[in-house]
Design a protein around this motif. Structure first.
Motif, PDB file in Angstrom:
ATOM      1  N   ASP A  93      36.007 -13.216  60.834  1.00 40.13           N
ATOM      2  CA  ASP A  93      37.114 -13.763  61.354  1.00 40.13           C
ATOM      3  C   ASP A  93      37.014 -15.232  61.880  1.00 40.13           C
ATOM      4  O   ASP A  93      37.869 -16.033  61.546  1.00 40.13           O
ATOM      5  CB  ASP A  93      37.946 -12.897  62.336  1.00 40.13           C
ATOM      6  N   ARG A  97      39.157 -18.275  60.130  1.00 40.72           N
ATOM      7  CA  ARG A  97      39.953 -19.300  60.987  1.00 40.72           C
ATOM      8  C   ARG A  97      39.309 -20.648  60.937  1.00 40.72           C
ATOM      9  O   ARG A  97      40.290 -21.621  60.821  1.00 40.72           O
ATOM     10  CB  ARG A  97      39.667 -18.870  62.584  1.00 40.72           C
ATOM     11  N   GLU A 101      41.551 -23.917  59.590  1.00 41.17           N
ATOM     12  CA  GLU A 101      41.399 -25.236  60.776  1.00 41.17           C
ATOM     13  C   GLU A 101      41.202 -26.424  59.893  1.00 41.17           C
ATOM     14  O   GLU A 101      41.780 -27.384  59.878  1.00 41.17           O
ATOM     15  CB  GLU A 101      40.638 -25.048  61.654  1.00 41.17           C
TER      16      GLU A 101
END
Length: 463
Positions: A93, A97, A101
């Protein structure tokens, strides 16, 4: 009877059964394989992807954690994990992310970011070397470190262990045969004599190491702390300390490649065993599965590198190229993912989960091997373990290679794949990640146990 204790005729019969089962159960992979042959050389985007045990490539739809799913809807427990490329699980995870980003903030600029500074600090803290560089792959890192080693020592010859794995650097593509260094078999397009400046010696052989170093022409010993790609081979007590002492004694450098052996500890074997290398290299898992490699160096090496670089620039009148670095090296996406991986994924908690599971798996392998009366052995290295077709764990690459039984290995892998389990294709190595469970481990042990029972039940299996 073969050295493995299982006859070739039984293996051939078993293989035919399992190949038929795979083709019947995987129509979508079969169809994609046929389609791929029209546009992809060998039917795959990289030729070694066709070197698995399956009759056609197994096409993947998605992967997450310790599992992946194929295009026919089958779920698999993954103990291969991209051969350590996803050592900490598929798409953790924090990495997912980080990708999101950075996706809208620039993928590559040829300029550093704060992420680069943080990564350098984290790498120095974790592995104990003060200065770092970032590459696209571990192969690149090894290639660049070799350039630096030759530059700072003024020597040309590289020393490696027979059966080593350091990516696809030309200089490491040698083996030891009948006491001589020779090019690896199967090399394609090799234009010059690799043995001129590369020397291969047996692992765990201190006398051979010193004999190679005493000639005074070795720039560096490039080595894994434990061999991992010829079958797992662990160092004998004090062997790595001898490597450090003898390289220093004879003016050579010690380069430790931990791309695979980082399975042992958050600081690798380098910190766990106090190896004190001049250079440290790592690739595949460092950015959570995003292509990236790194190399670190000691204070002394940094000073000698600067001197060598200044001298080269002086001779080129301030112009030229070091021969190191690609446009995408240390790109913004890789740096952001590496930071997330070091801070949130590659953690002490991850190792605390992985290591006991690998121990449970190794113990299970030993029980089932003994239960079937087979003279095989099991080798462990942190979160990695492997069963090998020899009565005691090998001490050299040559011993590990001598225990190969390719047909048996391939059919056992295929049996596992047909029942939803994947292990590393090129030998019998397994890897546990933070998402692996005890139930996953027990399932692998039970399925391999069934495979051996089914195989040994065939007529004349033990001839």
């Amino acid at each position: 009877m073969t050295a493995s204790g299982i006859s070739p005729s039984a293996v051939a019969t078993f293989t035919a059964q399992e190949r038929e089962r795979f083709l019947a159960n995987n129509p979508n992979s079969v169809a994609l394989a046929e389609r791929a042959r029209k546009s992809l050389y060998g039917g795959v985007p990289m030729h070694w992807m066709a070197d698995w045990s399956t009759p056609v490539p197994l096409f993947v739809e998605r992967a997450k954690g310790a599992r992946f799913y194929d295009v026919d809807g089958h779920e698999y427990v993954d103990f291969c994990l991209g051969d350590t490329g996803t050592m900490f699980g598929h798409s953790p995870d924090p990495i997912a992310r980080a990708l999101i980003e950075q996706a809208s903030n620039g993928l590559t600029t040829m300029l550093p970011s704060e992420d680069a500074v943080v990564c350098g600090e984290l790498l120095a803290e974790r592995f104990g070397l003060p200065y770092w560089q970032v590459t696209a792959t571990a192969t690149d890192a090894n290639r660049y470190v070799l350039r630096w080693a030759r530059a700072v020592t003024g020597r040309k010859t590289l020393l490696v262990f027979d059966g080593c794995y350091h990516g696809t650097v030309d200089d490491v593509m040698v083996r030891r045969r009948d006491g001589q260094t020779v090019p690896r078999s199967g090399l394609v397009g090799q234009a010059y004599d690799l043995t001129q400046y590369s020397r291969a010696i047996p692992f765990n052989d201190v006398a051979a190491l010193e004999a190679a170093l005493v000639e005074g022409d070795v720039c560096a010993l490039l080595c894994e702390p434990a061999m991992t790609n010829i079958g797992m081979v662990l160092p004998e007590p004090s062997f790595l300390q001898a490597c450090r002492e003898l390289t220093r004694q004879y003016g050579a450098l010690l380069i430790i490649d931990e791309t695979h052996t980082i399975s042992t500890n958050i600081g690798g074997c380098t910190r766990l065993w106090n190896l004190d290398p001049d250079f440290f290299v790592m690739g595949k898992p460092i950015a959570g599965g995003v292509p990236c490699g790194v190399f670190g160096c000691s204070q002394e090496m940094a000073e000698r590198m600067q001197s060598a670089r200044s001298e080269a620039q002086e001779h080129s009148h301030g112009h030229g190229h070091s021969g190191m670095g690609t446009t995408l090296s240390a790109n913004a996406l890789a740096m952001h993912c590496m930071r997330a991986n070091l801070e949130q994924v590659m953690t002490p908690a991850a190792y605390a989960h992985m290591l006991p599971l690998a121990k449970r798996l190794a113990d299970g392998f030993r029980r089932l091997i003994a239960g079937h009366g087979l003279e095989w052995s099991v080798t462990e290295l942190g979160a990695r373990c492997e069963f090998q077709f020899c009565p005691v764990p090998p001490k050299t690459g040559a011993e590990a290679e001598a225990a190969f039984y390719d047909e048996l290995q391939m059919v056992l892998h295929l049996y596992l794949i047909n029942r939803g389990i994947l292990i590393t294709p090129f030998h019998n190595m397994t890897l546990c990640c933070p998402d692996t469970t005890e139930a996953d481990v027990d399932r692998l042990i039970a399925t391999l146990d069934n495979a051996l029972a089914d195989l040994l039940a065939l007529p004349n299996a033990r001839e």
